[in-house]
Design an enzyme around this catalytic site. Structure first.
Site, short mmCIF file in Angstrom:
data_model
loop_
_atom_site.label_atom_id
_atom_site.label_comp_id
_atom_site.label_asym_id
_atom_site.label_seq_id
_atom_site.Cartn_x
_atom_site.Cartn_y
_atom_site.Cartn_z
N THR A 130 2.18 -4.19 6.13
CA THR A 130 1.75 -2.65 6.70
C THR A 130 0.20 -2.76 7.00
O THR A 130 -0.26 -2.09 8.09
CB THR A 130 2.31 -1.74 5.70
OG1 THR A 130 3.61 -2.04 5.39
CG2 THR A 130 2.14 -0.19 6.47
N GLY A 188 1.61 -8.67 -3.12
CA GLY A 188 0.77 -9.74 -2.20
C GLY A 188 -0.29 -10.54 -2.94
O GLY A 188 -1.06 -11.07 -2.23
N GLY A 196 -1.17 -0.47 1.39
CA GLY A 196 0.40 -0.32 0.94
C GLY A 196 0.59 -0.23 -0.41
O GLY A 196 -0.38 0.24 -1.21
N GLU A 217 -7.95 -5.10 -4.47
CA GLU A 217 -7.48 -3.77 -3.81
C GLU A 217 -7.60 -2.69 -5.01
O GLU A 217 -8.13 -1.56 -4.59
CB GLU A 217 -5.99 -3.89 -3.88
CG GLU A 217 -5.26 -4.86 -2.58
CD GLU A 217 -3.78 -5.02 -2.86
OE1 GLU A 217 -3.20 -4.88 -3.95
OE2 GLU A 217 -3.24 -5.11 -1.82
#
Ligand code: DER
Length: 219
Positions: A31, A97, A82, A103
């Site tokens: 995404t 992922g 995402g 992140e």
């Protein structure tokens, strides 16, 4: 596929949260790849990006978007990323992922987390998606045993090494009724680098692609 159409719509809707002249926090996944492509095509007014993975860095650079080191980047007004699951409070499971550590670092720094996904990611209770946990390789078996004591079923994601040189355990059969407590418990196990529960710091906004357009949620 229909899911790709919904992811693309959510990704493009996120452009409106990007302020010109700023450095954008960029996550990882399919995404986010739509977001990077849309950002490159429609917004040449940003200063650049900070990135949560080598994969996103590569894609940003291919588009000619400058990628900065987080240490010298200054304020990050918005982080676009995402999720594998998101609940009604904006709490998420992430890490599908294998980029969960970087992140979570950018999410901690950013002022606002805008989650982009297809609406199938919205769940009542987190835990159907196996919870990723990044571990120092030598601690893998010890951490797995500790996770079993917490009621989980950890499975080593063999063959995957993260950008940080670590391994991942995917924890099955969790029904996460208290996300913030489980996040803290997992953080306390020696050898755990990061767990994929984004509960203490969840999303502020979710843009979820659906058949009738993009649903906006605020938390
Ligand atoms: O690994 C991650 O945390 C990704 O953001 C993942 O949760 C979303 O990946 P997708 O956009 O390919 O579904």
């Amino acid at each position: 596929s229909n899911s790709d159409v919904m992811k693309k719509a959510a990704a493009e809707a996120a452009l409106e949260y990007v302020e010109d002249g700023t450095i954008v926090g960029v996550g990882t996944g399919s995404t986010v790849n739509y977001f990077i492509d849309a950002l490159a095509a429609k917004r040449d007014d940003i200063e650049g990006a900070v990135s949560s993975s080598e994969a996103s860095t590569e894609r940003l650079k291919q588009h000619g978007i400058p990628v900065f080191d987080l240490n010298g980047a200054g304020p990050i007004p918005v982080y676009i990323d995402g999720a594998d699951e998101i609940n009604e409070f904006g709490q998420m499971i992430k890490g599908g992922g294998a980029a969960l550590t970087r992140e979570k670092i950018i999410a901690a720094v950013a002022e606002k987390y805008v989650c982009i996904a297809d609406h199938s990611k919205l769940v009542g209770v987190l835990g159907s998606f196996p919870l990723p946990v990044e571990v120092i390789p030598m601690a893998r078996s010890y951490v797995a045993r500790e996770i079993v004591k917490l009621g989980g079923d950890p499975v080593w994601r063999q063959g995957v090494t993260t950008d940080n040189g670590n391994w991942i355990l995917d924890v099955h059969n969790l029904e996460i009724m208290k996300p913030m407590e489980l996040e803290q418990s997992l953080n306390n196990i020696v050898g755990v680098v990061t767990n994929g529960l984004f509960a203490r710091r969840g999303a502020n906004i979710a843009l979820l692609g659906a058949n009738d357009g993009v649903q906006k949620h605020q938390f």
